[in-house]
Motif scaffolding. Structure first.
Motif, PDB file in Angstrom:
ATOM      1  N   HIS A 182      48.952  47.688  41.300  1.00 42.85           N
ATOM      2  CA  HIS A 182      48.200  47.411  40.071  1.00 42.85           C
ATOM      3  C   HIS A 182      47.347  48.636  39.713  1.00 42.85           C
ATOM      4  O   HIS A 182      46.148  48.674  39.977  1.00 42.85           O
ATOM      5  CB  HIS A 182      47.317  46.171  40.236  1.00 42.85           C
ATOM      6  CG  HIS A 182      48.079  44.921  40.535  1.00 42.85           C
ATOM      7  ND1 HIS A 182      48.414  44.551  41.827  1.00 42.85           N
ATOM      8  CD2 HIS A 182      48.589  43.971  39.706  1.00 42.85           C
ATOM      9  CE1 HIS A 182      49.090  43.411  41.785  1.00 42.85           C
ATOM     10  NE2 HIS A 182      49.215  43.035  40.512  1.00 42.85           N
ATOM     11  N   PRO A 183      47.963  49.675  39.161  1.00 43.58           N
ATOM     12  CA  PRO A 183      47.203  50.885  38.798  1.00 43.58           C
ATOM     13  C   PRO A 183      46.093  50.556  37.809  1.00 43.58           C
ATOM     14  O   PRO A 183      46.280  49.744  36.897  1.00 43.58           O
ATOM     15  CB  PRO A 183      48.255  51.793  38.166  1.00 43.58           C
ATOM     16  CG  PRO A 183      49.563  51.267  38.658  1.00 43.58           C
ATOM     17  CD  PRO A 183      49.390  49.794  38.821  1.00 43.58           C
ATOM     18  N   HIS A 184      44.955  51.171  38.017  1.00 46.33           N
ATOM     19  CA  HIS A 184      43.823  50.932  37.134  1.00 46.33           C
ATOM     20  C   HIS A 184      42.998  52.205  37.054  1.00 46.33           C
ATOM     21  O   HIS A 184      42.923  52.982  38.017  1.00 46.33           O
ATOM     22  CB  HIS A 184      42.954  49.785  37.673  1.00 46.33           C
ATOM     23  CG  HIS A 184      41.817  49.423  36.753  1.00 46.33           C
ATOM     24  ND1 HIS A 184      42.013  48.884  35.501  1.00 46.33           N
ATOM     25  CD2 HIS A 184      40.474  49.548  36.897  1.00 46.33           C
ATOM     26  CE1 HIS A 184      40.842  48.676  34.920  1.00 46.33           C
ATOM     27  NE2 HIS A 184      39.901  49.080  35.746  1.00 46.33           N
ATOM     28  N   HIS A 185      42.393  52.410  35.888  1.00 47.35           N
ATOM     29  CA  HIS A 185      41.563  53.598  35.695  1.00 47.35           C
ATOM     30  C   HIS A 185      40.402  53.246  34.773  1.00 47.35           C
ATOM     31  O   HIS A 185      40.608  52.730  33.672  1.00 47.35           O
ATOM     32  CB  HIS A 185      42.390  54.723  35.061  1.00 47.35           C
ATOM     33  CG  HIS A 185      41.566  55.854  34.501  1.00 47.35           C
ATOM     34  ND1 HIS A 185      40.721  56.622  35.266  1.00 47.35           N
ATOM     35  CD2 HIS A 185      41.450  56.331  33.236  1.00 47.35           C
ATOM     36  CE1 HIS A 185      40.141  57.527  34.503  1.00 47.35           C
ATOM     37  NE2 HIS A 185      40.559  57.359  33.265  1.00 47.35           N
ATOM     38  N   ARG A 186      39.212  53.513  35.271  1.00 40.13           N
ATOM     39  CA  ARG A 186      38.019  53.311  34.439  1.00 40.13           C
ATOM     40  C   ARG A 186      36.959  54.311  34.866  1.00 40.13           C
ATOM     41  O   ARG A 186      36.699  54.488  36.055  1.00 40.13           O
ATOM     42  CB  ARG A 186      37.463  51.890  34.586  1.00 40.13           C
ATOM     43  CG  ARG A 186      36.241  51.636  33.680  1.00 40.13           C
ATOM     44  CD  ARG A 186      35.883  50.158  33.655  1.00 40.13           C
ATOM     45  NE  ARG A 186      35.306  49.720  34.911  1.00 40.13           N
ATOM     46  CZ  ARG A 186      33.994  49.793  35.201  1.00 40.13           C
ATOM     47  NH1 ARG A 186      33.150  50.324  34.329  1.00 40.13           N
ATOM     48  NH2 ARG A 186      33.533  49.352  36.354  1.00 40.13           N
ATOM     49  N   LEU A 187      36.378  54.964  33.883  1.00 43.46           N
ATOM     50  CA  LEU A 187      35.302  55.916  34.161  1.00 43.46           C
ATOM     51  C   LEU A 187      33.995  55.163  34.328  1.00 43.46           C
ATOM     52  O   LEU A 187      33.639  54.335  33.475  1.00 43.46           O
ATOM     53  CB  LEU A 187      35.186  56.945  33.041  1.00 43.46           C
ATOM     54  CG  LEU A 187      36.408  57.864  32.833  1.00 43.46           C
ATOM     55  CD1 LEU A 187      36.171  58.769  31.629  1.00 43.46           C
ATOM     56  CD2 LEU A 187      36.675  58.689  34.083  1.00 43.46           C
TER      57      LEU A 187
END
Length: 209
Positions: A182-187
């Protein structure tokens, strides 16, 4: 039968005082032209000798200017956060194979909630800076000139601190991928900037709690 008798070859012209005078004038003219050319040659040689130091100085200045321009083209700082946009893009593109195949491929281990990762790591300023610094150290300390202990020093002093900071649950990837499926990206939001009202002011005693 008639016999042809060739004409007598013309005889040598008689040398007269007028001829001698003409020859003397021609010789004097040639000698004067030779002397004039010698004076011009000497003057040109003198001007060349005087100009050479200036030309060498100008060449040295041009070389120094070219060196200064070359230095200006190089980044003023080794940290990637100081690079301009073009230099930063080129540097990151060069780093990607090392990140994918060395940092992650060898040392990355499994992605878990305790060891998050982000495939968009170049967008995280802290991660970008830390990875770049570790990459610079890797280039220096894995070189044969660093000696047999160089790679071990790199792992101990640069790689391990990087992984501890980078992949900690509260690190820059804390809100990113914790499960490889479950790839996820958040700054993460940045802390607030310094409050100008808290800055010390000249002539006013500083208050502290």
């Amino acid at each position: 039968m008639s016999t042809h008798i060739p004409a007598e070859p013309p005889g040598r012209p008689a040398v007269t005082p007028e001829t001698v005078a003409e020859w003397s004038a021609t010789l004097a003219r040639l000698q004067a032209e030779r002397d004039s050319l010698a004076i011009v040659a000497d003057r040109l040689a003198e001007e060349r000798d005087q100009a050479e130091p200036a030309m060498l100085g100008a060449a040295e200045e041009d070389s120094e200017a070219a060196g200064s321009q070359s230095d200006a083209d190089d980044p003023a700082s080794l940290t990637i956060l100081a690079f301009d946009d073009d230099a930063l893009a080129a540097e990151v593109a060069t780093m990607v194979p090392w990140v994918d195949h060395i940092l992650l491929g060898v040392y990355g281990q499994e992605i878990t909630s305790g060891r998050p990762w982000c495939a968009s790591w170049p967008e995280h300023d802290e991660a970008l800076a830390r990875i770049h610094h570790c990459w610079l150290a890797w280039q220096e300390l894995t070189d044969s000139r660093s000696g047999a202990t160089g790679p071990s020093v790199w792992q101990r002093d640069h790689l391990e601190p990087l992984l501890l900071k980078l992949r900690a649950p509260d690190g820059p990837f804390g809100a990113c991928t914790t499960n490889p499926d479950h790839p996820h990206h958040r700054l993460l939001p940045h802390p607030p900037h310094t409050d100008p009202a808290s800055l010390p002011k000249p002539g006013i005693p500083r208050t502290s709690v």
